[in-house]
Design an enzyme around this catalytic site. Sequence first.
Site, PDB file in Angstrom:
ATOM      1  N   LYS A   1       0.877  -1.195   0.210  1.00 49.05           N
ATOM      2  CA  LYS A   1       0.161  -0.042  -0.076  1.00 49.05           C
ATOM      3  C   LYS A   1       0.784   1.189  -0.058  1.00 49.05           C
ATOM      4  O   LYS A   1       0.607   2.225  -0.657  1.00 49.05           O
ATOM      5  CB  LYS A   1      -0.987  -0.060   1.095  1.00 49.05           C
ATOM      6  CG  LYS A   1      -2.045   1.187   1.464  1.00 49.05           C
ATOM      7  CD  LYS A   1      -2.800   0.990   2.375  1.00 49.05           C
ATOM      8  CE  LYS A   1      -2.424   1.653   3.668  1.00 49.05           C
ATOM      9  NZ  LYS A   1      -3.104   1.556   4.716  1.00 49.05           N
TER      10      LYS A   1
ATOM     11  N   ASP B   1      -6.604   1.600   0.871  1.00 46.27           N
ATOM     12  CA  ASP B   1      -7.056   1.468   2.142  1.00 46.27           C
ATOM     13  C   ASP B   1      -8.014   1.309   2.693  1.00 46.27           C
ATOM     14  O   ASP B   1      -8.907   0.760   2.117  1.00 46.27           O
ATOM     15  CB  ASP B   1      -6.379   2.941   2.788  1.00 46.27           C
ATOM     16  CG  ASP B   1      -7.414   3.927   2.598  1.00 46.27           C
ATOM     17  OD1 ASP B   1      -8.432   3.668   1.687  1.00 46.27           O
ATOM     18  OD2 ASP B   1      -7.252   5.069   2.888  1.00 46.27           O
TER      19      ASP B   1
END
Length: 210
Positions: free
Chosen positions: A120, A138
């Site tokens: 991420k 997210d």
Amino acid sequence: MNKSKRQEIFTRLREQNPHPETELEYTSTFELLIAVILSAQATDVGVNKATRKLFPVANTPETILALGLDGLKSYIRTIGLFNSKAENILKTCQILIEEHGSQVPDQREALEKLPGVGRKTANVVLNTAFRQPAMAVDTHIFRVANRTGIAPGKTVLEVEKRLLRLVPKEFLLDAHHWLILHGRYVCVARKPKCGACLIEDLCEYRPKSE
């Protein structure tokens, strides 16, 4: 959800916010990398408070390394998991100096080898700093992609891959920011603000709330 609905959703999001940006404050790719490492399980507001004091003092791999562990911790102790984050940041700075000429690499593989940098974080840096079509999924993006029907998936990786495949190409570079901001301020976790949502008529979420 069909292609034309997705096209209209992102057209509207772009019209509302033509140049979306991360809410993390940074002035260099290195500052962005550090801010994103710090933002794991923390708010952007909390990270910005800490980096406003840290970056004027140390904002290069060398100057952060010179702070030492206790010195760095003194700036970031208000952020969750600051002990492990401080250790990871110092190790990352060392690797950047030794292996990358103190520069942040622009390849996923190299980024993911840095301590404290997962998929991420790498995606945020690749997309925001290097303008590569990457999707950092997210909790906000995961929720919005599933709830609206834009790109449903059971795992973060599944949603990431579907978004990259399904978001119309012209919107791909900024889609990450639009979806995060939409999830943060409109399509919130507990009770989405459907009545104030500019894509409500296109969204496939059934139990609409006011």
